[in-house]
Design an enzyme around this catalytic site. Structure first.
Site, PDB file in Angstrom:
ATOM      1  N   GLY A 205       0.812  -1.207   0.000  1.00 27.61           N
ATOM      2  CA  GLY A 205       0.000   0.000   0.000  1.00 27.61           C
ATOM      3  C   GLY A 205       0.849   1.262   0.000  1.00 27.61           C
ATOM      4  O   GLY A 205       2.070   1.219   0.197  1.00 27.61           O
ATOM      5  N   CYS A 256      -2.245  -5.067  -9.029  1.00 24.97           N
ATOM      6  CA  CYS A 256      -2.407  -3.608  -9.106  1.00 24.97           C
ATOM      7  C   CYS A 256      -2.664  -3.131 -10.533  1.00 24.97           C
ATOM      8  O   CYS A 256      -3.209  -2.048 -10.727  1.00 24.97           O
ATOM      9  CB  CYS A 256      -1.164  -2.910  -8.565  1.00 24.97           C
ATOM     10  N   GLU A 346      -9.241   2.455  -7.173  1.00 23.11           N
ATOM     11  CA  GLU A 346      -8.712   1.112  -7.424  1.00 23.11           C
ATOM     12  C   GLU A 346      -9.455   0.149  -6.503  1.00 23.11           C
ATOM     13  O   GLU A 346      -9.502   0.345  -5.289  1.00 23.11           O
ATOM     14  CB  GLU A 346      -7.212   1.058  -7.126  1.00 23.11           C
TER      15      GLU A 346
END
Length: 577
Positions: A205, A256, A346
């Site tokens: 993160g 991702c 996201e």
């Protein structure tokens, strides 16, 4: 008043102590690794890849059981991607000793390993990332300490055990591969800051990545993706939709670089929507989107960990909406991007935001907005048959991986494209990263360069000794561009010569002195040594066919020296004290 220091628990202290021990152990192993030959390093890497490959399914099952994220079959594919495709890519790399020679420039490049690598491993792609980071670290002759995500310690530990055992059998020193088993934020921070750690590979993160960059060490950190997929009017609609669904559902969207938004040209929007429905997508209405947004998006605008990596039907059920049992993807038609549109973030699960635009120019702007809301520098895709539009997207989009007519998930990591195979993808300056590359062993090497002289250096303090001639002539200057006629130049020369005591008799004796002699007829010993010479003085001397006598302490402009030495017009007068 200063804030009180955070209270550290026994677990924090244990994690910090473990980090220190492993960093020191890895440093000792690195000193041995750095001395190994290319053949020995390659044998170690071969053995580790060979040991990981047959365990791909076991690693995948353990990862899903422990984290609850993703799909076993897809994690198997990712594990094999790391142990086979990444391995095949790095296998021929030279990472020891001389790695390149440039004979034309007489430069030799020599590889030096960075040192100890602190490798932070995420819970979303734990085993595949661990395999990948161990392989690229040892290929670069770097020892490694893994810091697993606390939710994935067991599966990452198992990968490390298998690969460490294989490395030891192949001749790697003890401590070449290390892993933390008591993991806390404090322990991971201690590892990243430890003096024996040379470089950080951080996948996780934004908070973790910022911590890596603030640790005072070189760091390769990667940010969030939020990748848009643009379907342009010339696209093969069936394939484009299939690619988006394939990318978004691969391991339930935990990479991702998986698609997070679809941007569609208005003229094909109806066709695209029909194709999405045919391939298992469910278009939500306003009430359903609000329900999913409440369940999926936290107040911090992050995806809810309880729904990350879960199937679309599971997410729908937990959010209280009813969808067909065969639903593969939930789609949210939105009018904008940003905090007022929670599902534009996201999402790390099979939920897509969906936008309709007039043309590629409007599509271009929409994709920029999406990337700026959490995906700067990462990845996007374009589905089109128009090469000019594709190039425009390549030129204008703030993403460093723009994959064409392929899923973003697969294309970005080099599974379906020619990009370097990697599980860590740099976002460059747009994303606050040091590189925009797919990370490989090259990023864990420093390159020394032997550079031989190919051009002698000038020394302004050197002068020719009296009677010893002059300094060797410099290479001739390129001719000045034409810009003045011969007549004008001749008149200017005559005017200048006249000002210096020479005159034209009109009988073909141009350049005689006022006393009737040519310059060459005057005796050089009678000439006064000059203390300053400019380029114009040299040109006049050349035109007149005479030498210039300069004192040893004369100031000669660089242009005058270069021209005069080339035409050998200087004579140095003996110094008289």
């Amino acid at each position: 008043m200063a804030e009180p220091a955070p209270v550290q628990t026994d677990r924090d202290l244990s994690s910090i102590a473990e980090a220190r021990v492993l960093a020191r152990r890895a440093k000792q192993a690195w000193l041995e690794l750095a001395e190994l030959s290319q053949e020995k390093i390659d044998a170690i890497v071969d053995a580790m890849a060979a040991a990981a490959t047959p365990q791909a399914e076991a690693f995948a099952r353990l990862a899903v059981e422990e984290t609850g994220y993703g799909v076993v079959a897809d994690k198997v594919q990712k594990n094999l991607f790391s142990s086979q495709k990444v391995y095949d890519f790095i296998k021929p790399m030279k990472t020891v000793g001389v790695v390149a020679r440039y004979e034309d420039r007489r430069v030799i490049e020599i590889a030096e390993p960075f040192g100890v690598v602190a490798a932070v491993i995420p819970s979303t792609n734990p085993t595949s990332t661990a395999i990948y980071k161990i392989l690229i670290s040892l290929k670069a002759r770097c020892s490694v300490v893994l810091s697993p995500h606390p939710a994935a310690v067991r599966c990452i530990t198992r990968v490390a055990e298998v690969m460490s055992e294989a490395a030891s059998r192949a001749g790697a020193p003890q401590g070449a591969i290390n892993w933390m088993t008591t993991v806390t934020i404090e322990g991971t921070q201690e590892l990243m800051k430890h003096r024996d750690v040379a470089v950080i590979l951080a996948t996780g993160g934004m908070g973790l990545v910022r911590a890596a960059y603030s640790a005072g060490k070189p760091a390769y950190g990667v940010g969030p993706g939020n990748a848009p997929a643009y379907i342009e009017r010339t696209a093969n609609v069936k394939k484009a939709v299939r690619d988006v669904v394939t990318g978004k559902t691969f391991d339930n969207g935990v990479l991702c670089s998986s698609e997070n938004s679809v941007v569609v040209d208005e003229v094909i929007a109806d066709e695209v929507k029909r194709e999405f429905v045919a391939q298992g997508a469910y278009f939500m209405n306003k009430a359903e989107m609000d329900a999913v947004a409440r369940g999926l998006v936290t107040p911090q605008r992050l995806p809810n960990p309880a729904l990350v990596g879960k199937p679309a039907t599971y997410i729908a059920d937990k959010c209280g909406i009813s969808v067909p049992a065969e639903t593969r993807v939930l789609i949210a038609p939105l009018e904008g991007v940003g905090r007022d549109y929670p599902l534009s973030i996201e999402k790390l699960c099979p939920v897509l935001s969906y936008y309709v635009v007039k043309d590629w120019r409007e599509g271009c702007e929409r994709c920029k907005q999406i990337l700026r809301y959490g995906g700067m520098g990462h990845t996007m895709s374009i589905h089109s048959q128009n090469d000019q539009v594709i190039l425009e997207f390549g030129l204008k989009k703030p993403a460093f991986r723009i994959v064409v007519n392929t899923p973003t998930t697969h294309g970005s990591i080099g599974l379906t494209t020619g990009l370097d195979p990697a599980m860590t993808l740099g976002c460059g300056g747009y994303g606050g990263n040091i590189t925009s590359d797919n990370i490989s062993p090259r990023h864990l090497l420093n390159i020394k360069r032997l550079a031989y002289e190919i051009a002698p250096a000038a020394n302004r303090f050197e002068r020719a000794a009296p009677g010893a001639g002059i300094i060797p002539a410099a290479p001739p200057r390129p001719p000045s561009p034409a810009g003045i006629s011969a007549d004008v130049l001749s008149r200017r020369i005559e005017d200048f010569l006249g000002s210096r005591g020479y005159k034209d008799t009109g009988q073909g004796d141009s350049g005689r002195r006022a006393d009737g002699r040519r310059p060459s007829e005057s005796s050089q010993p009678d000439q006064k040594a000059l203390d300053f010479v400019c380029e114009e003085d040299v040109r006049v001397a050349i035109q007149a066919g005479r030498k210039l006598v300069v004192s040893e302490r004369a100031i000669v402009t660089p242009a005058a020296r270069e021209l005069g030495e080339h035409h050998r017009v200087f004579t140095v007068a003996p110094w008289r004290g």
